[in-house]
Design a protein around this motif. Structure first.
Motif, PDB file in Angstrom:
ATOM      1  N   GLU A  64      -8.944  -6.337  10.969  1.00  0.00           N
ATOM      2  CA  GLU A  64      -9.314  -5.464   9.820  1.00  0.00           C
ATOM      3  C   GLU A  64      -9.180  -5.830   8.544  1.00  0.00           C
ATOM      4  OE1 GLU A  64     -11.089  -2.589  10.183  1.00  0.00           O
ATOM      5  OE2 GLU A  64     -11.068  -2.321  12.221  1.00  0.00           O
ATOM      6  N   ASP A 113     -19.012  -2.430   8.876  1.00  0.00           N
ATOM      7  CA  ASP A 113     -18.094  -1.528   9.637  1.00  0.00           C
ATOM      8  C   ASP A 113     -19.075  -0.749  10.860  1.00  0.00           C
ATOM      9  OD1 ASP A 113     -15.282  -2.017   8.955  1.00  0.00           O
ATOM     10  OD2 ASP A 113     -15.921  -0.952   7.101  1.00  0.00           O
ATOM     11  N   SER A 114     -20.484  -1.256  10.660  1.00  0.00           N
ATOM     12  CA  SER A 114     -21.465  -0.629  11.775  1.00  0.00           C
ATOM     13  C   SER A 114     -21.104  -1.111  13.066  1.00  0.00           C
ATOM     14  CB  SER A 114     -22.829  -1.154  11.436  1.00  0.00           C
ATOM     15  OG  SER A 114     -23.207  -0.919  10.249  1.00  0.00           O
ATOM     16  N   VAL A 115     -21.216  -0.107  14.253  1.00  0.00           N
ATOM     17  CA  VAL A 115     -20.825  -0.233  15.578  1.00  0.00           C
ATOM     18  C   VAL A 115     -21.906  -1.137  15.930  1.00  0.00           C
ATOM     19  CG1 VAL A 115     -20.816   0.806  17.548  1.00  0.00           C
ATOM     20  CG2 VAL A 115     -19.654   1.839  15.610  1.00  0.00           C
ATOM     21  N   THR A 118     -23.985  -1.762  18.930  1.00  0.00           N
ATOM     22  CA  THR A 118     -24.747  -1.217  20.060  1.00  0.00           C
ATOM     23  C   THR A 118     -24.924  -1.928  21.368  1.00  0.00           C
ATOM     24  OG1 THR A 118     -26.990  -1.263  19.523  1.00  0.00           O
ATOM     25  CG2 THR A 118     -25.551   0.383  18.667  1.00  0.00           C
ATOM     26  N   ARG A 160     -11.349  -3.422  22.577  1.00  0.00           N
ATOM     27  CA  ARG A 160     -12.562  -2.777  22.029  1.00  0.00           C
ATOM     28  C   ARG A 160     -13.925  -2.988  23.333  1.00  0.00           C
ATOM     29  NH1 ARG A 160     -12.339  -0.410  17.151  1.00  0.00           N
ATOM     30  NH2 ARG A 160     -10.373  -0.463  15.888  1.00  0.00           N
ATOM     31  N   THR A 178     -17.181  -3.533  16.063  1.00  0.00           N
ATOM     32  CA  THR A 178     -18.084  -3.561  14.756  1.00  0.00           C
ATOM     33  C   THR A 178     -18.266  -4.887  14.407  1.00  0.00           C
ATOM     34  OG1 THR A 178     -16.130  -3.677  13.402  1.00  0.00           O
ATOM     35  CG2 THR A 178     -16.636  -1.507  14.185  1.00  0.00           C
ATOM     36  N   ARG A 216     -17.694  -6.222  11.680  1.00  0.00           N
ATOM     37  CA  ARG A 216     -16.287  -6.571  10.929  1.00  0.00           C
ATOM     38  C   ARG A 216     -15.444  -7.391  11.898  1.00  0.00           C
ATOM     39  NH1 ARG A 216     -13.567  -5.601   6.467  1.00  0.00           N
ATOM     40  NH2 ARG A 216     -15.198  -4.022   5.964  1.00  0.00           N
ATOM     41  N   HIS A 217     -15.314  -6.819  13.303  1.00  0.00           N
ATOM     42  CA  HIS A 217     -14.587  -7.605  14.038  1.00  0.00           C
ATOM     43  C   HIS A 217     -15.397  -8.755  14.479  1.00  0.00           C
ATOM     44  CE1 HIS A 217     -13.298  -3.178  15.166  1.00  0.00           C
ATOM     45  NE2 HIS A 217     -12.398  -3.687  14.658  1.00  0.00           N
TER      46      HIS A 217
END
Length: 477
Positions: A296, A335-337, A339, A363, A373, A375-376
């Motif tokens: 993060e 930070d979008s998930v 899917t 996760r 996300t 980001r990850h």
């Protein structure tokens, strides 16, 4: 001797005071001020020696710049490696101390003198990691117009290593006779000049320091490129290799050992070490949370104040991730998930990034509570590390698997941040390995060579004289 040593895993600590993970210093409580690096060095040395680690390892980088703030902050400002091990030789008793020097920009006589001196001061615990350099800015810092090409650097490095050993062998072990009756302090026949005139290196000698306690300091060389492997196989005592998978590690280790034999050496003369970055806690879930925080905090092009600064590096945004995963992700927030439908379209690299994030953070794609996300994925892509995340058993399982498969003889342990992570490794993982019979519970030897299971080399001049005597006796017989 060497075969017995490999019954136990070799474990050294690669010391990066500001942390080996680029966002590590941002963790609350982590060390973040290079002006107080000395305290980190002292604490790390004490913890490592109490855990009976084989050595402390200090890398180097011969330039700095604001661009390193985001990518590799630990390189911004650091204590000189030879100075660090000299300092630590006075406050430790048994642990090995390895410093890095760059053969492209070092003087062999000066380096031989300094390292022989540190070996004496530490009672035989010094080692030397030799690199050829990868930072173009180093040339200007040493009065040169440009960094040498790859072939030139490695040809020069091979001569450099030969000269170091010649200089270390200037004095035979019995050269000082200190005969008070005759007034003879030395036996002049036991003092030798190097008289080396190579294509790249020229040295007269002899060295004005007695032969190192270890005879020759153990020489380390890092890299997986062809010339790096050749140099390590032909000249090094320790090869540092970074490979992403166990299978590749086994393959590279076997190739290095074949090259070592082809170079006329015993396979037992080379130790193969790989880097590992353990993030360890009492429970797997706690370790996941720590690594989650590291991801993060990796600086990305996300509209933050830092990302808008003029010298913020390119290639740290959504476009870079799109290229990595093989899917146009569009102008969406980092930070979008991720899917399940989106993940199914990812390339092999994208799938690999998902797997790494899942293993290291717990996760999952599309998970409502702890989703992966963008980001990850981007942070994982930008920071390629040999991270192993979990409790002591999980980390120990990884080290044991690589060791018993023959991929490595041991590991250089990187610490994501200093504050509690290195202590967690020594207090949790080391006892786990000791309980499995894979790591020592006390030091058996006193020198770095003994820790590594390496024999003390004979002085080349003494060996040559003994060979001449043996041949003469054979002729008389």
């Amino acid at each position: 001797m060497g075969t017995a040593a490999r019954e136990h895993i070799i474990i050294g600590a690669m010391v990066r005071a500001l942390g080996a993970y680029p966002s590590g210093w941002r963790i609350p409580g982590a060390h973040a001020d290079p002006r107080t690096d000395t305290a980190v060095l002292r604490r790390t040395a004490k913890l490592a020696e109490a855990a009976h680690l084989d050595y402390l390892f200090f890398g180097d980088w011969l330039a700095t710049g604001s661009d390193l703030e985001v990518r590799d902050p630990y390189l911004l400002a650091r204590i000189d490696p030879l100075s660090a091990i000299t300092y630590l030789s006075g406050i430790t008793r048994r642990i090995g101390l390895i410093a890095t020097a760059n053969t492209t920009y070092s003087d062999p006589y000066t380096l031989a003198r300094a390292t022989a001196s540190v070996d004496a001061l530490s009672s035989g615990r010094a080692g030397l990691n030799l690199v050829t350099g990868a930072e173009p800015r180093a040339a200007g810092n040493h009065g040169r117009d440009a960094h040498w090409g790859n072939e030139h650097r490695y040809d020069q490095a091979a001569e450099f290593i030969e000269v170091l050993r010649l200089l270390w062998d200037s004095w035979e072990d019995d050269a000082f006779v200190h005969d008070r009756t005759t007034g003879r302090l030395i036996d002049p026949s036991r003092l030798h000049s190097a008289e080396y005139n190579g294509e790249h290196v020229r040295v007269a000698g002899a060295l004005n320091v007695v032969r190192p306690v270890q005879g020759h300091l153990p020489i380390v060389h890092a890299g997986t490129a062809l010339r790096s492997r050749q140099l390590a196989a032909a000249t090094a005592d320790v090869a540092l290799v970074a490979v992403p998978t166990l299978a590749e590690g086994v393959q590279l280790s076997a190739e290095l050992r074949r090259q070592t034999v082809a170079a006329g050496r015993s396979v037992d003369e080379l130790r193969i070490i790989s880097p590992v970055l353990p993030v360890v806690a009492e429970t797997r879930e706690q370790a996941w949370a720590i690594f989650d925080q590291l991801l993060e905090l990796v600086p990305l092009d996300d509209g933050s104040e830092l990302s808008l600064s003029p010298d913020f590096p390119a290639g740290r945004g959504i476009r870079a991730l799109s290229q990595a995963v093989g899917v146009a992700l569009g102008p969406q927030p980092l930070d979008s998930v991720v899917t399940r439908r989106l993940a199914e379209r990812f390339s092999d690299l994208g799938q690999h990034l998902i797997e790494l994030v899942a293993v290291r953070t717990g996760r999952r794609v599309g998970d409502g509570e702890r989703p992966i996300t963008l980001r990850h994925l981007l942070a994982t892509h930008l920071v390629p590390s040999a991270a192993v995340v979990g409790d002591a058993s999980i980390v120990a399982d990884h080290l044991q698997e690589w060791f018993e498969a023959g991929a490595v003889d041991g590991f250089n342990v990187l610490t994501a941040f200093h504050g509690e992570q290195f202590e967690a490794f020594t207090s949790l993982v080391i006892p786990e390995l000791q309980g499995r019979g894979l790591f020592r519970t006390a030091y058996e030897g006193r020198t770095l060579r003994e820790h590594l299971g390496l024999d003390r080399p004979a002085n080349l001049h003494a060996a040559a004289r003994e060979a001449r005597v043996a041949q003469a006796e054979l002729r008389r017989a």
